[in-house]
Design a protein around this motif. Structure first.
Motif, PDB file in Angstrom:
ATOM      1  N   THR A  24      -4.102   3.634  -7.380  1.00 24.54           N
ATOM      2  CA  THR A  24      -3.803   2.481  -6.543  1.00 24.54           C
ATOM      3  C   THR A  24      -3.351   2.963  -5.175  1.00 24.54           C
ATOM      4  OG1 THR A  24      -2.643   0.345  -6.465  1.00 24.54           O
ATOM      5  CG2 THR A  24      -1.370   2.248  -7.222  1.00 24.54           C
ATOM      6  N   ASP A  25      -3.428   2.078  -4.202  1.00 21.47           N
ATOM      7  CA  ASP A  25      -2.923   2.415  -2.876  1.00 21.47           C
ATOM      8  C   ASP A  25      -2.336   1.172  -2.227  1.00 21.47           C
ATOM      9  OD1 ASP A  25      -5.089   1.363  -0.648  1.00 21.47           O
ATOM     10  OD2 ASP A  25      -6.072   1.923  -2.520  1.00 21.47           O
ATOM     11  N   GLU A  26      -1.407   1.415  -1.353  1.00 19.43           N
ATOM     12  CA  GLU A  26      -0.804   0.403  -0.501  1.00 19.43           C
ATOM     13  C   GLU A  26      -0.871   0.931   0.915  1.00 19.43           C
ATOM     14  OE1 GLU A  26       0.298  -2.709  -0.744  1.00 19.43           O
ATOM     15  OE2 GLU A  26      -0.339  -2.782  -2.827  1.00 19.43           O
ATOM     16  N   LYS A  27      -0.314   0.215   1.845  1.00 15.93           N
ATOM     17  CA  LYS A  27      -0.416   0.598   3.247  1.00 15.93           C
ATOM     18  C   LYS A  27       0.054   2.030   3.506  1.00 15.93           C
ATOM     19  CE  LYS A  27       0.857  -0.982   7.845  1.00 15.93           C
ATOM     20  NZ  LYS A  27       1.580  -1.985   8.602  1.00 15.93           N
ATOM     21  N   GLU A  28       1.145   2.455   2.869  1.00 15.46           N
ATOM     22  CA  GLU A  28       1.725   3.763   3.160  1.00 15.46           C
ATOM     23  C   GLU A  28       1.537   4.810   2.065  1.00 15.46           C
ATOM     24  OE1 GLU A  28       5.727   3.529   4.640  1.00 15.46           O
ATOM     25  OE2 GLU A  28       5.312   1.580   5.566  1.00 15.46           O
ATOM     26  N   TYR A  29       1.131   4.406   0.861  1.00 12.40           N
ATOM     27  CA  TYR A  29       1.087   5.341  -0.256  1.00 12.40           C
ATOM     28  C   TYR A  29      -0.165   5.174  -1.109  1.00 12.40           C
ATOM     29  CZ  TYR A  29       5.977   6.048   0.880  1.00 12.40           C
ATOM     30  OH  TYR A  29       7.134   6.340   1.539  1.00 12.40           O
TER      31      TYR A  29
END
Length: 181
Positions: free
Chosen positions: A153-158
């Motif tokens: 998974t990914d988010e804006k910063e990670y």
């Protein structure tokens, strides 16, 4: 319930049917779970700060992607990057985190036969991420009768990846002694 797009339970390392570009490439082996009861061999996780990869990509003029992504991953990366630099970077980061998580789950770290390009995380037609091994890592995994499940998974910063390596209970030897040799 089994996914017909993945290898059959009787053949945990057989390649998936090549119906789309996101399934295992020729020569690669999907490392799918075996049917029946399994025991966990190892667990690995990795979290990656995306901004650190931006710095590495800048310093290497983009060569970092060529160094760590396998051939099929690289095709997807370039396609995504051409549509959106942000999504291309997120793809690179999730795949890097997946390789780290797999290396921890199988207990090798980044040493032979585990290499950056020996593991690819591709997608089944359903979108499910599938670990595909190649080269000498295929034999290493087969000798230990290991299958690998991966979540990314990914988010804006990670970007984050979690891998579980398991073995069919009917084929268990002394896992503890294997891991320490």
């Amino acid at each position: 319930m089994s996914d017909p797009t993945l290898p059959s339970p009787s053949s945990p390392l057989s390649p998936s049917p090549a119906s789309t570009a996101d399934v295992p490439p020729t020569g690669g082996q999907a490392v799918a779970p075996a049917s029946g009861a399994t025991v966990i061999y190892g667990v690995g996780t990795d979290i990656l700060q995306i901004s650190r990869v931006v710095g590495v990509m800048t310093r290497t003029d983009g060569r970092f992607a060529e160094r760590v992504l396998g051939p099929e991953e690289l095709k997807v990366y370039h396609a995504r990057q051409s549509r959106s630099a942000v999504r291309g970077l997120a793809y690179l980061c999730t795949r890097f985190a997946a390789k780290e998580a797999v290396s921890k789950a199988i207990g090798l770290g980044m040493r032979w036969p585990m290499t950056w390009r020996a593991v690819q995380t591709l997608n089944a037609p359903s979108g499910k991420p599938v670990v595909v091994a190649s080269g000498e890592l295929v034999q290493w995994l087969a000798e230990r009768q290991l299958s690998i499940e991966i979540s990314i998974t990914d988010e804006k910063e990670y970007a984050v990846a979690f891998a579980i390596a398991s073995r069919n209970v009917g084929n268990i030897r002394n896992i503890a002694s294997e891991k320490t040799q």
